[in-house]
Write a protein that holds these residues in place. Structure first.
Motif, PDB file in Angstrom:
ATOM      1  N   THR A 147      47.140  44.685  31.801  1.00 54.49           N
ATOM      2  CA  THR A 147      45.492  43.921  32.578  1.00 54.49           C
ATOM      3  C   THR A 147      45.887  42.691  32.542  1.00 54.49           C
ATOM      4  O   THR A 147      46.039  42.345  30.771  1.00 54.49           O
ATOM      5  N   LEU A 148      45.454  42.710  33.506  1.00 46.96           N
ATOM      6  CA  LEU A 148      46.147  40.868  32.643  1.00 46.96           C
ATOM      7  C   LEU A 148      44.799  39.243  32.616  1.00 46.96           C
ATOM      8  O   LEU A 148      44.415  38.911  31.892  1.00 46.96           O
ATOM      9  N   THR A 149      43.594  40.052  33.992  1.00 43.05           N
ATOM     10  CA  THR A 149      42.839  39.646  33.701  1.00 43.05           C
ATOM     11  C   THR A 149      42.016  40.631  33.898  1.00 43.05           C
ATOM     12  O   THR A 149      41.733  41.921  34.045  1.00 43.05           O
ATOM     13  N   ARG A 159      39.285  41.426  35.961  1.00 44.42           N
ATOM     14  CA  ARG A 159      39.830  42.120  37.280  1.00 44.42           C
ATOM     15  C   ARG A 159      41.829  41.949  37.924  1.00 44.42           C
ATOM     16  O   ARG A 159      41.501  43.256  38.334  1.00 44.42           O
ATOM     17  N   VAL A 160      41.932  41.229  37.455  1.00 44.38           N
ATOM     18  CA  VAL A 160      43.373  41.949  37.620  1.00 44.38           C
ATOM     19  C   VAL A 160      43.834  42.756  36.976  1.00 44.38           C
ATOM     20  O   VAL A 160      44.246  42.851  35.903  1.00 44.38           O
TER      21      VAL A 160
END
Ligand SMILES: Nc1nc2c(ncn2[C@@H]2O[C@H](COP(=O)(O)OP(=O)(O)OP(=O)(O)O)[C@@H](O)[C@H]2O)c(=O)[nH]1
Ligand SMILES: [Mg+2]
Lengths: 130, 200
Positions: free
Chosen positions: B80-82, B84-85
């Motif tokens: 999980t990067l952000t 949503r991303v």
């Protein structure tokens, strides 16, 4: 649902043997009956609509488990990994739920689609922050 | 987690999950599982494949009826990067007999990492050929196994006859920051180097 997959006695009468047990929850279907085949990272979410919880059309406990997980947006891979069900089984069950209107596909990513520079930058920033 | 339906109008900014797929190829024992483990929470992902091709070694197929499948566990990682991303890593099964599954995992992939063991470089030819043919952007990561000879990435690039646009980098698949750097090299390459200006 692990009870379904893990119960050794339950499916043996079918004479299929353990290697086919996962498809018992789809009543033997290996392909969705309608619609497109979902990609591993296609995103789905519950609509809050469709059949009522006590409606037999709601299907098996596996259908209900997937529907419950779909309260928030998830990918097909997420659903398979969280339920322990094989990807192909998840696809068939999702197709049922989509047909009932209980689940909808939020995003289908076209093959070979390069994301925009802003998205790539977002990914890079995220990776660098790890 | 109330059952608030997704608001389709917030596309791109708000609630919409933006998943990206990165596939990890390479020969048998090249470090794919180690690589995925190093950077992400790994949960096994099961898929099922036709026994006719995948079942060499199975004892008895006579009573199986029409549905002849076997379950295969795959390397699967989620980063999980952000909000949503999210990056999804999928390790491609290395054995030849599962290579028919590669298409499914590579479909629509953002990019790919080919892990290479310099002691057995030819093991990664199949993956390199595959991603070239599919035109999936990829990097070749030379996994630094203990006791393996040290090669210059440029030599390996020449030995693999790689297009000059394909980066070749060193990596230690056991080291999260090394794995992260491989993924950064991949995404920088996809964004045409323009994203790499603030390189570390
Ligand atoms: N020294 C060193 N050992 C490594 C590295 N990467 C992996 N290994 C070791 O090499 C062995 C094989 O690694 P795996 O990650 O299982 O390789 P794989 O590609 O998943 O193998 P298969 O799934 O069987 O094809 C393991 O014992 C790892 O601990 C590395 O970068 N350096
Ligand atoms: Mg492995």
């Amino acid at each position: 649902m692990m009870a379904v997959l893990g119960d050794p006695g339950r499916w043996q009468r079918r004479n299929y043997g353990p290697v086919v047990r996962p498809y018992a929850v789809t009543r033997g279907r290996t392909e969705p009956e309608v619609g497109v085949v979902l990609d591993l990272i296609d995103v789905v979410v519950a609509t809050g609509e469709g059949a009522h919880d006590d409606d037999p059309a709601r299907g098996t406990p596996e259908h209900r488990t997937i529907l419950a997980l779909c309260e928030s947006q998830l990918t097909v891979a997420d659903l398979a990994s969280r339920t322990g069900l094989p990807v192909g089984v998840v696809r068939v069950l999702l197709a049922d739920l989509i047909e009932q209107g209980a689940v909808t596909v939020v995003r289908q990513r076209p093959a070979g689609h390069r994301p925009g520079n802003d998205v790539l930058q977002e990914i890079l920033n995220g990776l660098r922050a790890l | 987690m109330a059952s608030v339906p997704f608001d389709g109008t917030s596309s791109g900014t708000g609630g919409e999950l933006a998943p990206f797929k990165i596939v990890i190829g390479g020969g048998f024992g090249a470090g794919k599982t180690t690589f995925v483990h190093a950077i992400s929470e790994v949960r096994p992902l099961h898929t099922e494949e036709a026994l006719s091709t995948a079942s060499i070694g199975f004892d008895d197929l006579t009573d199986l009826g029409a549905k002849r499948t076997t379950t295969v566990a795959l390397d699967y990682g989620r980063i999980t990067l952000t909000e949503r991303v999210v990056l999804f890593l999928f390790g491609l099964p290395g054995q030849e007999r599962f290579s028919f599954m590669w298409d499914e995992f590579s479909y629509g992939a953002l990019g790919a990492v080919v892990l290479a063991d310099v002691r057995r470089l030819d093991d990664c030819f199949a993956s390199v050929n595959y991603f070239e043919k599919l035109q999936v952007p990829f990097v070749v990561a030379l996994n630094c196994f203990d006791g393996a000879p040290k090669y210059d990435p440029e030599e390996v690039s020449a030995a693999l006859d790689l297009d000059p646009s394909v980066p070749t980098v060193l990596c230690d698949a056991r080291d999260p920051s090394s794995v992260r750097d491989v993924l950064i090299a991949l995404v920088e390459n996809i964004s045409g180097g323009s994203g790499g200006t603030e390189s570390r």
